[in-house]
Enzyme design. Structure first.
Site, PDB file in Angstrom:
ATOM      1  N   CYS A 262     -30.052  20.691 -29.251  1.00 51.49           N
ATOM      2  CA  CYS A 262     -30.249  19.637 -30.267  1.00 51.49           C
ATOM      3  C   CYS A 262     -31.252  20.031 -31.190  1.00 51.49           C
ATOM      4  O   CYS A 262     -31.605  19.253 -32.007  1.00 51.49           O
ATOM      5  CB  CYS A 262     -30.245  18.291 -29.971  1.00 51.49           C
ATOM      6  SG  CYS A 262     -29.088  17.524 -29.032  1.00 51.49           S
ATOM      7  N   ASN A 263     -31.811  21.308 -30.889  1.00 55.85           N
ATOM      8  CA  ASN A 263     -32.769  21.855 -31.841  1.00 55.85           C
ATOM      9  C   ASN A 263     -32.384  23.273 -32.535  1.00 55.85           C
ATOM     10  O   ASN A 263     -32.820  24.368 -32.313  1.00 55.85           O
ATOM     11  CB  ASN A 263     -33.888  22.143 -30.835  1.00 55.85           C
ATOM     12  CG  ASN A 263     -35.360  22.401 -31.576  1.00 55.85           C
ATOM     13  OD1 ASN A 263     -35.246  22.747 -32.670  1.00 55.85           O
ATOM     14  ND2 ASN A 263     -36.344  21.884 -31.171  1.00 55.85           N
TER      15      ASN A 263
END
Ligand SMILES: Cc1ncc(COP(=O)(O)O)c(C=O)c1O
Length: 501
Positions: free
Chosen positions: A406-407
């Protein structure tokens, strides 16, 4: 000529000794070896090497016992009424809130604790309520989690300017001069929000926390995402004073899931404008006059409906557990083990002397935490399919994580994927692009692999964990990336549940 394995079981004692000599402060964390043998004994009993603490922390067995004893020996009702079961619960909920403040050394008249479902819930509260308007700015670093990136949708919808601060390879840090320049362009007549993580959940980078006061001095509000930082680092809210701090408790001590918090300066909570109201968030509302309602001041105005009340005492239990160990002790242990791991991983070589790993982020323990992102690469520099790496690790009961965590910002910079290469996934794409399509598109058009392996350490980590991981990494020595059957894109190898038998 094939090389002798460096991480053979027979070499363990010698390497452990070398490690202890190189990292003498590790001896001061021996209390965690005792806990590993008692409170976290299930790891060794079941043969697990857990290396996904940034995904989720591990709970101690004693946390469960204390919580279940409490539940089994009391009668608790929904808080905030005046009957005895409700009063008992209200007391414990408010005690948990006070304990959170005390744990982070926050002055109760300065900070409030809003209980949420997780860090993302805390971030959404800020995003949907922050008074963005035309003339406002939302400034955020590339290495934010998507739940921080997502606030840009609220900012844009209300006419604010969204500006990203890129991270720079290879260490994936921010350029302080660029930050200073961006801070200076804000119009203090409008609300301006700066958001960055105290620790990147991809690279492990620690950004300077002095940026908080720099930004505030120029009229900015600061959101410091501490979800990946607080499990292994002390956050002292009398030393540093961000305006908003989101976190998830399961990342700190594993249990319970489903509870997080927004720690917010009381003065800044008052600045937020909630887009709706709910049971529990208002003093009174009327159905006869549209718009007739009053938000409760402080934390209650942000806790929609009934809080996760039976789990909140377990938050206090978890925090007390960390306090008893000492966050500084956990920090030291993770620091030493990660330092050893980084050094070993960087030194691992194929027979042709080519490196076996490529690390994304700081190569030493200088200003970083215990999260390490990397590829395993073959003798000609081709990365092994990360999903195969995860599957093979799983077969040895090693839990690591692969993907983008999620980065997307750290991932795009780490793998050198620019906007032109990303564009086909967004511009003129028919329908939403899945991660699989994205992976395939980038691989096909650039040959790059937009996915990463991550190991992360935490409260129950020990030398045996990182040693076993190194033995696993070493097993790829002299293997060609194409020797592993690439998974058809979109498929995952199924690892049989190791505990099922
Ligand atoms: C830095 C960071 N921020 C926010 C989050 C979101 O946390 P949650 O999924 O618990 O809402 C995570 C989760 O991994 C994280 O690492």
């Amino acid at each position: 000529m094939s090389m002798q394995p460096k991480y053979a079981p027979l070499d363990y004692e010698r390497q452990y000794k070398d490690f202890q000599d190189a990292w003498p402060i590790y001896a001061s964390t021996a209390v965690l070896d005792e806990l590993r043998a008692t409170d976290y004994a299930r790891l060794d009993r079941l043969g697990h090497v857990y290396l996904d603490y940034t995904g989720g922390g591990l709970y101690a067995e004693s946390q469960l016992h204390l919580h279940h004893e409490l539940l089994a020996n009391h009668v608790f009702g929904n808080p905030h009424s005046n009957n005895p079961t409700s009063l008992a619960m209200t007391h414990l909920v408010e005690r948990a809130r006070d304990f959170v403040l005390a744990f982070f050394n926050a002055a109760p008249d300065e900070y409030a604790v809003v209980f949420t479902g997780n860090a993302s819930g805390a971030l959404k509260l800020v995003g949907e309520s922050y008074p963005f308007e035309s003339g406002s700015r939302y400034l955020l670093s590339y290495d934010n989690h998507n739940s921080v990136n997502g606030i840009r949708e609220f900012a844009r919808a209300r006419g604010a300017t969204v500006q990203y601060l890129p991270v720079t390879p290879p260490e994936l840090r921010l350029d302080p001069a660029l930050l200073a320049a961006q801070l200076a362009v804000a119009d203090a007549a409008h609300a301006n929000l700066l958001a960055f993580p105290a620790q990147s959940n991809f690279s492990g980078v620690h950004h300077p926390l002095s940026w908080i006061t720099d930004a505030q001095a120029q009229g900015w509000d600061v959101l410091l995402d501490c979800a990946a930082f607080v499990p292994t680092n002390r956050l002292d809210l009398r030393q540093i004073k961000p305006d908003f701090v989101p976190l998830s408790f399961y990342k700190m001590f594993g249990y319970p899931t489903g509870v997080g918090a927004l720690l917010a300066k009381r003065s800044k909570l008052a600045k937020l404008r909630r887009p709706w109201f709910a049971g529990g968030t208002i003093t009174i509302a009327s159905v006869q006059g549209e718009g007739w309602h009053y938000l409760v001041p402080g934390e209650a105005g942000f806790e929609d409906g009934t809080v996760n009340y039976l789990n909140l005492p377990a938050v206090e239990i978890g925090l007390r557990h960390l306090e008893r160990i000492g966050v500084a002790v956990i920090h030291e242990r993770v620091h030493c083990l990660t330092g050893w791991l980084l050094g070993q991983l960087a030194a691992l070589r194929h027979s042709n002397n080519a490196p076996l790993a490529r690390i994304f982020g700081p190569p030493t323990m200088d200003r970083r935490g215990g999260t390490v992102a990397f590829y395993l690469i073959d003798p000609v520099g081709e990365p092994f399919d990360v999903r195969r790496v995860e599957t093979l690790a799983g077969e040895q009961r090693i839990s690591l994580r692969t993907g983008c965590f999620c980065n997307p910002g750290d991932g795009e910079v780490a793998h050198g994927i620019g906007p032109t290469e990303m564009a086909p996934c967004f511009v003129d794409h028919t329908g939403p692009c899945t991660f699989t399509e994205f992976y395939q598109t980038i691989r096909r058009s650039t040959g790059k692999t937009p996915s990463t392996v991550r190991v992360s350490l935490g409260v129950a980590s020990n030398f045996a964990d990182v040693y076993r991981f190194m033995a696993f990494a070493e097993s790829f020595r002299d293997m060609g990336a194409d020797a592993l059957d690439y998974l058809p894109v979109g498929e995952r190898h199924r690892v049989p549940s190791p505990d099922a038998a």
